[in-house]
Write an enzyme that holds these catalytic residues in place. Structure first.
Site, PDB file in Angstrom:
ATOM      1  CG  ASN B 402      -2.039   1.020   1.107  1.00 49.65           C
ATOM      2  OD1 ASN B 402      -1.955   1.949   0.332  1.00 49.65           O
ATOM      3  ND2 ASN B 402      -3.077   0.863   1.909  1.00 49.65           N
ATOM      4  CG  ASP B 403       1.646   3.398   3.657  1.00 52.12           C
ATOM      5  OD1 ASP B 403       0.637   3.986   3.221  1.00 52.12           O
ATOM      6  OD2 ASP B 403       1.804   3.081   4.844  1.00 52.12           O
ATOM      7  CB  VAL B 404       5.978   0.532  -0.768  1.00 58.64           C
ATOM      8  CG1 VAL B 404       6.507   0.403   0.639  1.00 58.64           C
ATOM      9  CG2 VAL B 404       5.205  -0.700  -1.180  1.00 58.64           C
TER      10      VAL B 404
END
Lengths: 110, 479
Positions: B402-404
Site C-alpha cells: 500500500n504505502d510503498v
C-alpha cells in the site's frame, strides 16, 4: 583497554566496508547470520560456566551458555535453510514450462 | 604461551567470520560463507574448551546440549513467514547472554573465583560490566516486545500513554544513576560488594523496562527498522562483553554484527525518508486504517475487477510486474504468486518482481518468501533498478502493498509520506491492486492510486485472488 578500543574502531570500519555491499535479496540471511555470530558471547559463557566455583557465577554462566548456544546453533541453521532456498533457483520451473508450452502448441494448432 | 595460542585461535575465528560475511555479497557464495562463519564459531568454542582449565564439564555439556537442542528445534520448525519474529527473539537471546556473562563476571569477584585477581578490579572493569548489562538487557526486553508485535501477542498498533516519554526519561536517569553508582563503588569492590551488586541489579531492572518502553510505541510496519536496530545492539552487547573479558574475538565479531545492523537500520530509514529518531519516537500512523471498509470518498470512483478479468489482462500482456507487500506474507500467498508467474511465463509473458526495501516486516522479507516459493532471485528487482520500467509495462499487479506504491509520496507535499521513495506502479498501462478494502496503509494516508483511471481494484484475500487468476489463465490455455 586502549588496544581494545582500537580494535573496536577498526572492526567497525571493516564491517561497514564489507557489509554495505550485501544486496537487498540477502538482507534477511545477513541479519540472521550476523546474529548467530553475535552468539560468540558463548565463548565468554563457557569460561564463566566452566571455570568458576561460586554458585552465582556458575549458574549465571550456565544460563548464558544455554541462550548463547540457542543463538549460535539456531542462527546458523536457519540461515543455512534460507540460503539453500536462494541457491536452488530454476530447479523445477522447467517442468511447468515444458508442459505449458506443449499445451500452447496444441492450442494454436486447434 | 597458552594465552598466545588462545589469542591466535580467536584471531583465526575472527578472520573466518570476516570471510564468511564477505561471501554474503552474492547469493551464489552466501551459503559457503555461512558455513565458514559457523566454522569460525566452532574453532573459537573448541579452543576455549581445550585451552582453558574447565572444571565443571558435566554442567557445560548440559548447557551446550540443551541450548543446541532448542536452537535446532527452532531453526527446523519455523515457517518462512515467521522469520522476522525468530530473528527478533534470537537477537534477544544474544543480548541476554551478554548480560548474564557480565553478571557472572561480577559474581566471580564476590565469590573469590580462583582465576580473578581482586586487586585487578578497577573503574574500567566497572564501566565495561555496566555497559554490557545495559546494552544486553535493553536488547533482550526490546527484542521480546518486538517478537510479540511481530507474532501478534502484543498489538501491532503503537502503544502509548500519557507520561510515556517522562517515564522513559526517568528510567534513563535511573539507569545513569545506577551506572554512576557502579563506577563509584569500583574502588572498594570486591571488599565491600553491597553497593556494586545492588547498583548492577538496579541497572538491569531499569534497562529491562527501558527496552520495553522503547519498542511499544513503535507500530508494526516500522518493525524492519526496530529489528535491524536490535540486531545492531545484540552485536554491540557482544562487543561490550568482549571489553569485560578482554577478549579480542568477542570485540571483533560483536562489532561486525553491530555494523551490519546499523547499515540495515540506515537503509530502512532512507527507504521511508524518515530519520531514525522519527521512527523511534513512534506515533506514526494510527493503526491499520480504522476508517477502512469499502466506502468510496465523494467525487471519486473505483474500477472493480475480478480474477477472470485480471487473468485476461495478464495473459495478453507482454510484460507484467508483480509488487508484493506485507499482505502477501500475511496471506502466505508466495506459492500461489509463483504459480501464477509460471503460468504467465509459459504464455510468453515477461514477469518481474519489484521489491521495495521496507516491504514486509524485516529487511529482505519478501525476497526470502519468494525464494521459498522457488522464484529465481534474478527476477527480483530493487526499487532503483525497476522504477524506470513501469512506463513500458502493460500490467502491474500489487499484492498486499500500500504505502510503498502511494503516489502521494511523489506529488503531495503536505503528506506525511512525501519524499519517500516509492515504486511508480501508477505509470504502468494498467494496475491491478489486490487488497481486501480501500483502507489506508500503515501511514494512515489514503492512497490515490486506488481511484486512478488506470487502476482496477480486486477486493479479496491475496491467496484466493492470485489462485483465481492462475486458475483462469489455465482455463484459457486449455480452451
Amino acid at each position: 583497554m586502549l588496544d581494545n578500543l582500537i580494535i573496536f574502531v577498526l572492526a567497525a570500519f571493516l564491517g561497514t566496508e564489507i557489509l554495505s555491499r550485501v544486496p537487498q535479496t540477502l538482507h534477511t540471511p545477513l541479519m540472521s547470520g550476523a546474529n548467530a555470530i553475535s552468539g560468540i558471547t558463548v565463548v565468554g559463557a563457557l569460561v564463566a560456566a566452566g571455570m568458576t566455583q561460586g554458585p552465582w557465577s556458575t549458574w549465571l554462566g550456565f544460563g548464558a551458555l544455554v541462550v548463547a548456544t540457542i543463538n549460535v546453533v539456531g542462527g546458523f541453521l536457519v540461515t543455512d535453510r534460507m540460503l539453500k532456498m536462494f541457491g536452488r533457483k530454476q530447479a523445477s520451473p522447467s517442468q511447468v514450462d515444458a508442459s505449458a508450452a506443449a499445451q500452447r502448441t496444441d492450442g494454436t494448432a486447434g | 604461551m597458552k594465552t598466545a595460542i588462545i589469542d591466535l585461535t580467536y584471531l583465526l575465528s575472527a578472520v573466518l567470520f570476516i570471510f564468511g560475511l564477505k561471501r554474503m555479497q552474492s547469493p551464489v557464495t552466501a551459503r559457503t560463507g555461512n558455513a565458514l562463519a559457523s566454522l569460525g564459531m566452532l574453532v573459537a568454542v573448541v579452543a576455549t574448551l581445550f585451552l582453558y582449565e574447565i572444571l565443571s564439564w558435566p554442567l557445560m555439556i548440559a548447557g551446550v546440549v540443551l541450548g543446541g537442542a532448542i536452537g535446532v528445534a527452532l531453526a527446523r520448525t519455523v515457517e518462512m513467514t515467521a522469520m522476522p519474529e525468530l530473528v527478533a527473539i534470537f537477537n534477544g537471546f544474544g543480548g541476554l547472554a551478554s548480560t548474564l556473562v557480565a553478571g557472572a563476571e561480577l559474581a566471580q569477584y564476590v565469590g573469590g573465583g580462583r582465576l580473578v585477581d581482586p586487586e585487578g578490579f578497577g573503574i574500567v572493569s566497572a564501566l565495561t560490566i555496566s555497559l554490557s548489562i545495559l546494552i544486553g538487557t535493553v536488547t533482550f526486553s526490546g527484542s521480546v516486545v518486538a517478537n510479540g508485535k511481530l507474532s501478534g501477542w502484543v498489538t501491532g498498533n503503537p502503544i502509548s500513554f500519557p507520561g510515556l516519554r517522562v517515564l522513559t526519561g526517568l528510567l534513563l536517569l535511573g539507569a545513569g544513576g545506577a551506572l554512576g553508582t557502579m563506577l563509584a563503588a569500583a574502588p572498594g569492590f570486591p571488599a565491600v560488594p553491597g553497593a556494586m551488586i545492588w547498583a548492577a541489579v538496579g541497572l538491569g531492572g531499569a534497562a529491562f523496562l527501558l527496552g520495553i518502553l522503547l519498542v511499544i510505541p513503535i507500530g508494526g510496519a516500522d518493525m524492519p527498522v526496530v529489528v535491524s536496530l536490535l540486531n545492531s545492539y545484540s552485536g554491540l552487547a557482544a562487543a561490550a562483553t568482549g571489553f569485560v573479558l578482554d577478549n579480542t574475538a568477542l570485540i571483533v565479531s560483536g562489532t561486525l554484527v553491530g555494523a551490519a545492523g546499523m547499515i540495515l537500520t540506515v537503509l530502512m530509514c532512507d527507504a521511508m525518508n524518515r530519520s531514525l529518531a522519527n521512527v523511534m519516537l513512534g506515533g506514526f500512523g494510527g493503526g491499520d486504517g480504522g476508517s477502512g471498509g469499502l466506502d468510496v470518498p465523494e467525487g471519486k470512483s473505483v474500477n472493480e475487477t475480478s480474477p477472470d478479468d485480471t487473468a485476461i489482462l495478464a495473459r495478453y500482456a507482454d510484460s507484467v510486474i508483480i509488487v508484493p507487500g506485507y499482505g502477501l506474507a500475511v496471506a502466505q500467498a508466495q506459492h500461489e504468486v509463483r504459480e501464477m508467474a509460471d503460468r504467465l511465463e509459459a504464455q510468453g509473458v515477461t514477469v518481474k518482481y519489484a521489491i521495495h526495501p521496507v516491504a514486509g516486516r524485516m529487511p529482505g522479507h519478501m525476497n526470502v518468501l519468494l525464494a521459498e516459493a522457488n522464484v529465481d532471485y534474478e527476477k527480483l528487482y530493487e526499487l532503483e533498478e525497476i522504477n524506470s520500467e513501469f512506463k513500458s509495462t502493460d500490467l502491474a499487479i500489487v499484492v498486499g502493498a500500500n504505502d510503498v506504491v502511494n503516489p502521494a509520496a511523489r506529488t503531495d507535499e503536505g503528506s506525511p509520506i512525501y519524499g519517500m521513495p516509492i515504486l511508480n506502479v501508477d505509470e504502468a498501462e494498467t494496475v491491478v491492486v489486490i487488497k481486501r478494502s480501500l483502507s489506508p496503509g500503515y501511514s494512515g494516508v489514503p492512497n490515490e492510486l486506488f481511484y486512478a483511471d488506470n487502476t482496477k481494484m480486486l477486493f479479496s484475500d491475496a491467496k484466493e485472488a492470485v489462485a483465481g487468476i492462475t486458475e483462469s489463465v489455465k482455463k484459457m490455455q486449455e480452451a
